[in-house]
Design a protein around this motif. Sequence first.
Motif, mmCIF file in Angstrom:
data_model
loop_
_atom_site.group_PDB
_atom_site.id
_atom_site.type_symbol
_atom_site.label_atom_id
_atom_site.label_comp_id
_atom_site.label_asym_id
_atom_site.label_seq_id
_atom_site.Cartn_x
_atom_site.Cartn_y
_atom_site.Cartn_z
ATOM 1 N N ARG A 184 0.843 -1.172 -0.077
ATOM 2 C CA ARG A 184 0.039 -0.013 -0.139
ATOM 3 C C ARG A 184 0.728 1.321 -0.188
ATOM 4 N NH1 ARG A 184 -1.730 3.343 3.755
ATOM 5 N NH2 ARG A 184 -3.658 4.611 3.297
ATOM 6 N N TYR A 195 -4.350 2.073 -8.108
ATOM 7 C CA TYR A 195 -4.548 2.575 -6.645
ATOM 8 C C TYR A 195 -5.311 4.060 -6.957
ATOM 9 C CZ TYR A 195 -3.785 4.192 -1.994
ATOM 10 O OH TYR A 195 -3.801 4.589 -0.851
ATOM 11 N N ASP A 232 -7.903 0.859 0.372
ATOM 12 C CA ASP A 232 -7.732 1.243 1.863
ATOM 13 C C ASP A 232 -8.492 0.578 2.838
ATOM 14 O OD1 ASP A 232 -5.453 2.940 0.968
ATOM 15 O OD2 ASP A 232 -6.718 4.777 1.482
ATOM 16 N N ALA A 255 -6.921 -2.736 3.302
ATOM 17 C CA ALA A 255 -5.646 -2.844 3.986
ATOM 18 C C ALA A 255 -5.740 -2.591 5.404
ATOM 19 C CB ALA A 255 -4.838 -1.703 3.303
#
Length: 207
Positions: free
Chosen positions: A27, A181, A189, A192
């Motif tokens: 990430r 992304y 996100d 994650a």
Amino acid sequence: MSSTLPLLVAWFVAVAIPGPDFVAVLRTSAAHGRRAGLSVAVGVVGGMACWATCALVGLSAVIARYEHLYLVIRTVGAVLLFLYGARVLIGAFRGHRPETGHGVLAPDQGGSHSFWRLGLFTNLANPKAVVFFGALFASLLPHGLSVGGRVGVLGAILAIGLAWYVVVASAASSAPVVAAYRRAGRAIDVVAGSVFAITGIALVPRN
């Protein structure tokens, strides 16, 4: 070297399995670029060095023997991972990146040291690592290996870990991944943040 090959192969398989370290490097690389991702990777390897060294010198047995010490370390790690996951999730739902804040697991936009800190604490937050290293060395470390040999094994383990996460950071910071992304950053996100939060919850000691 051939006598330690099974141990190193087992370690590579273990380190390549996606987990919080993988998510942090992936990430960060996609969101902030290869340099930031590499800083996280170096931090992760620093955590590996701490846990592997503890296992090699026998501290894993001490931690296993004194349950209260293990529970304290595990609880702190669980809280750190959960808080970082929650921070990522809050940022995703509010439409901004959580790294603009401060804290041990909240790197700022411009500091490579902060990204390194993220990698270090993400790895150190999981005390199960020292138990894993203890089991790995107990089962696959050649009996009677010299101090120099143990140092060599430690160096090889860290080199494998660093090489793997350099590959992850390089791949995640490539143009196609960065573009993906930017298009789906909020969803990524959420995933994650959920990984970190769920891992933190899973690490909470239970009677």
